[in-house]
Scaffold this motif. Sequence first.
Motif, PDB file in Angstrom:
ATOM      1  N   MET A   1       0.816  -1.211   0.000  1.00 41.12           N
ATOM      2  CA  MET A   1       0.000   0.000   0.000  1.00 41.12           C
ATOM      3  C   MET A   1       0.854   1.269   0.000  1.00 41.12           C
ATOM      4  O   MET A   1       0.331   2.370   0.101  1.00 41.12           O
ATOM      5  CB  MET A   1      -0.918  -0.011   1.223  1.00 41.12           C
ATOM      6  CG  MET A   1      -1.913  -1.165   1.236  1.00 41.12           C
ATOM      7  SD  MET A   1      -2.736  -1.373   2.850  1.00 41.12           S
ATOM      8  CE  MET A   1      -3.641   0.177   2.966  1.00 41.12           C
ATOM      9  N   GLU A   2       2.180   1.099  -0.104  1.00 44.16           N
ATOM     10  CA  GLU A   2       3.153   2.193  -0.127  1.00 44.16           C
ATOM     11  C   GLU A   2       3.174   2.987   1.182  1.00 44.16           C
ATOM     12  O   GLU A   2       3.545   4.163   1.203  1.00 44.16           O
ATOM     13  CB  GLU A   2       2.923   3.111  -1.330  1.00 44.16           C
ATOM     14  CG  GLU A   2       3.070   2.372  -2.647  1.00 44.16           C
ATOM     15  CD  GLU A   2       2.966   3.271  -3.873  1.00 44.16           C
ATOM     16  OE1 GLU A   2       3.038   4.502  -3.705  1.00 44.16           O
ATOM     17  OE2 GLU A   2       2.808   2.740  -4.979  1.00 44.16           O
ATOM     18  N   GLN A   3       2.819   2.326   2.273  1.00 45.33           N
ATOM     19  CA  GLN A   3       2.945   2.909   3.605  1.00 45.33           C
ATOM     20  C   GLN A   3       4.289   2.457   4.176  1.00 45.33           C
ATOM     21  O   GLN A   3       4.381   1.731   5.162  1.00 45.33           O
ATOM     22  CB  GLN A   3       1.777   2.458   4.496  1.00 45.33           C
ATOM     23  CG  GLN A   3       0.431   2.930   4.021  1.00 45.33           C
ATOM     24  CD  GLN A   3       0.286   4.444   4.109  1.00 45.33           C
ATOM     25  OE1 GLN A   3       0.754   5.080   5.057  1.00 45.33           O
ATOM     26  NE2 GLN A   3      -0.386   5.030   3.125  1.00 45.33           N
TER      27      GLN A   3
ATOM     28  N   LEU B   1      -0.309   8.089  27.320  1.00 48.94           N
ATOM     29  CA  LEU B   1      -0.836   8.338  25.992  1.00 48.94           C
ATOM     30  C   LEU B   1      -2.367   8.354  26.013  1.00 48.94           C
ATOM     31  O   LEU B   1      -2.989   7.787  26.920  1.00 48.94           O
ATOM     32  CB  LEU B   1      -0.368   7.244  25.014  1.00 48.94           C
ATOM     33  CG  LEU B   1       1.141   7.084  24.839  1.00 48.94           C
ATOM     34  CD1 LEU B   1       1.420   5.994  23.810  1.00 48.94           C
ATOM     35  CD2 LEU B   1       1.798   8.394  24.426  1.00 48.94           C
ATOM     36  N   ARG B   2      -2.935   8.982  25.017  1.00 51.39           N
ATOM     37  CA  ARG B   2      -4.384   9.067  24.890  1.00 51.39           C
ATOM     38  C   ARG B   2      -4.794   8.328  23.619  1.00 51.39           C
ATOM     39  O   ARG B   2      -4.632   8.848  22.510  1.00 51.39           O
ATOM     40  CB  ARG B   2      -4.825  10.533  24.820  1.00 51.39           C
ATOM     41  CG  ARG B   2      -4.281  11.356  25.991  1.00 51.39           C
ATOM     42  CD  ARG B   2      -4.609  12.833  25.854  1.00 51.39           C
ATOM     43  NE  ARG B   2      -3.903  13.622  26.872  1.00 51.39           N
ATOM     44  CZ  ARG B   2      -4.035  14.932  27.020  1.00 51.39           C
ATOM     45  NH1 ARG B   2      -4.857  15.618  26.214  1.00 51.39           N
ATOM     46  NH2 ARG B   2      -3.350  15.568  27.950  1.00 51.39           N
ATOM     47  N   PRO B   3      -5.285   7.088  23.760  1.00 50.77           N
ATOM     48  CA  PRO B   3      -5.597   6.303  22.554  1.00 50.77           C
ATOM     49  C   PRO B   3      -6.758   6.908  21.775  1.00 50.77           C
ATOM     50  O   PRO B   3      -7.657   7.537  22.343  1.00 50.77           O
ATOM     51  CB  PRO B   3      -5.953   4.930  23.117  1.00 50.77           C
ATOM     52  CG  PRO B   3      -6.453   5.213  24.501  1.00 50.77           C
ATOM     53  CD  PRO B   3      -5.623   6.365  24.995  1.00 50.77           C
ATOM     54  N   ALA B   4      -6.737   6.695  20.474  1.00 50.72           N
ATOM     55  CA  ALA B   4      -7.867   7.085  19.638  1.00 50.72           C
ATOM     56  C   ALA B   4      -8.995   6.080  19.822  1.00 50.72           C
ATOM     57  O   ALA B   4      -8.762   4.889  20.061  1.00 50.72           O
ATOM     58  CB  ALA B   4      -7.441   7.126  18.174  1.00 50.72           C
ATOM     59  N   THR B   5     -10.213   6.534  19.733  1.00 55.96           N
ATOM     60  CA  THR B   5     -11.343   5.618  19.682  1.00 55.96           C
ATOM     61  C   THR B   5     -11.466   5.100  18.252  1.00 55.96           C
ATOM     62  O   THR B   5     -11.020   5.768  17.304  1.00 55.96           O
ATOM     63  CB  THR B   5     -12.643   6.313  20.089  1.00 55.96           C
ATOM     64  OG1 THR B   5     -12.963   7.319  19.103  1.00 55.96           O
ATOM     65  CG2 THR B   5     -12.512   6.970  21.462  1.00 55.96           C
ATOM     66  N   PRO B   6     -12.061   3.922  18.067  1.00 56.08           N
ATOM     67  CA  PRO B   6     -12.222   3.425  16.689  1.00 56.08           C
ATOM     68  C   PRO B   6     -12.911   4.426  15.775  1.00 56.08           C
ATOM     69  O   PRO B   6     -12.552   4.541  14.595  1.00 56.08           O
ATOM     70  CB  PRO B   6     -13.050   2.154  16.887  1.00 56.08           C
ATOM     71  CG  PRO B   6     -12.653   1.665  18.259  1.00 56.08           C
ATOM     72  CD  PRO B   6     -12.481   2.919  19.079  1.00 56.08           C
TER      73      PRO B   6
ATOM     74  N   GLY C   1      -8.380   6.903   7.324  1.00 56.78           N
ATOM     75  CA  GLY C   1      -7.280   6.600   6.420  1.00 56.78           C
ATOM     76  C   GLY C   1      -6.568   5.301   6.762  1.00 56.78           C
ATOM     77  O   GLY C   1      -7.190   4.271   7.047  1.00 56.78           O
ATOM     78  N   THR C   2      -5.239   5.349   6.745  1.00 60.26           N
ATOM     79  CA  THR C   2      -4.429   4.162   7.005  1.00 60.26           C
ATOM     80  C   THR C   2      -4.666   3.609   8.403  1.00 60.26           C
ATOM     81  O   THR C   2      -4.728   2.390   8.594  1.00 60.26           O
ATOM     82  CB  THR C   2      -2.934   4.486   6.822  1.00 60.26           C
ATOM     83  OG1 THR C   2      -2.705   4.943   5.493  1.00 60.26           O
ATOM     84  CG2 THR C   2      -2.077   3.253   7.074  1.00 60.26           C
TER      85      THR C   2
END
Length: 210
Positions: free
Chosen positions: A94-96, A148-153, A158-159
């Motif tokens: 995926m070119e990441q 850290l502050r995790p992101a919620t789903p 994006g990626t």
Amino acid sequence: MTIALEDRLVLEYDLVSPASFTALPHLVRLATSSTRARSLAGWILRRAAGHHGCDDLLAGCANAIAEYRALLDRHMQSRPADYLETFIALLAVMEQYHWAAALGDFTDDFYELPCPHCAVDVTVAIGDHGRYAAIRDWHLGDVDRRDLRPATPGELSGTGHWMYETAVRDSQGALADGITYLFGKAECPSCASVFSIADEYGSANLPILM
């Protein structure tokens, strides 16, 4: 062409060369039944970033790369022992490339990045020993830790969204949980500003195109 010969074509001097891409379609054909061929194909693609002429070489292998991407996705759904390696290879497809080079299993992962506000070097840890941002002191260890502050789903896009949803689909709970922290936020221990870990890591580690 044997796998041993392909090893020499793609591994000598740790370089990506036209010979590597000549071998790629053959490796993809073998990859369904050969773990080594599947791994070598991923090795080539992970090292394609920033190499002069690789854009043309990649374009010439577009059909093989599309086939390889579908093969990797099917393989991951079988929950194989080499899941993480396959996941990383798919990121390279995926070119990441920066995530393909940096992603671990979140047991002992560290990311070094500058604070975007005060430019101090921040160590971000995501693993069994904690999930925090800190200033690394080579005598005292990681000091002035900030959780850290995790992101919620629902916040992922994006990626990051693709990575999380794929790990959840394949019942890779530890990987999915780690991704929420990787795409979450950190607080700088020096200036107390809050920033996106993935955005800062990505901007500092995107490949330099030649």
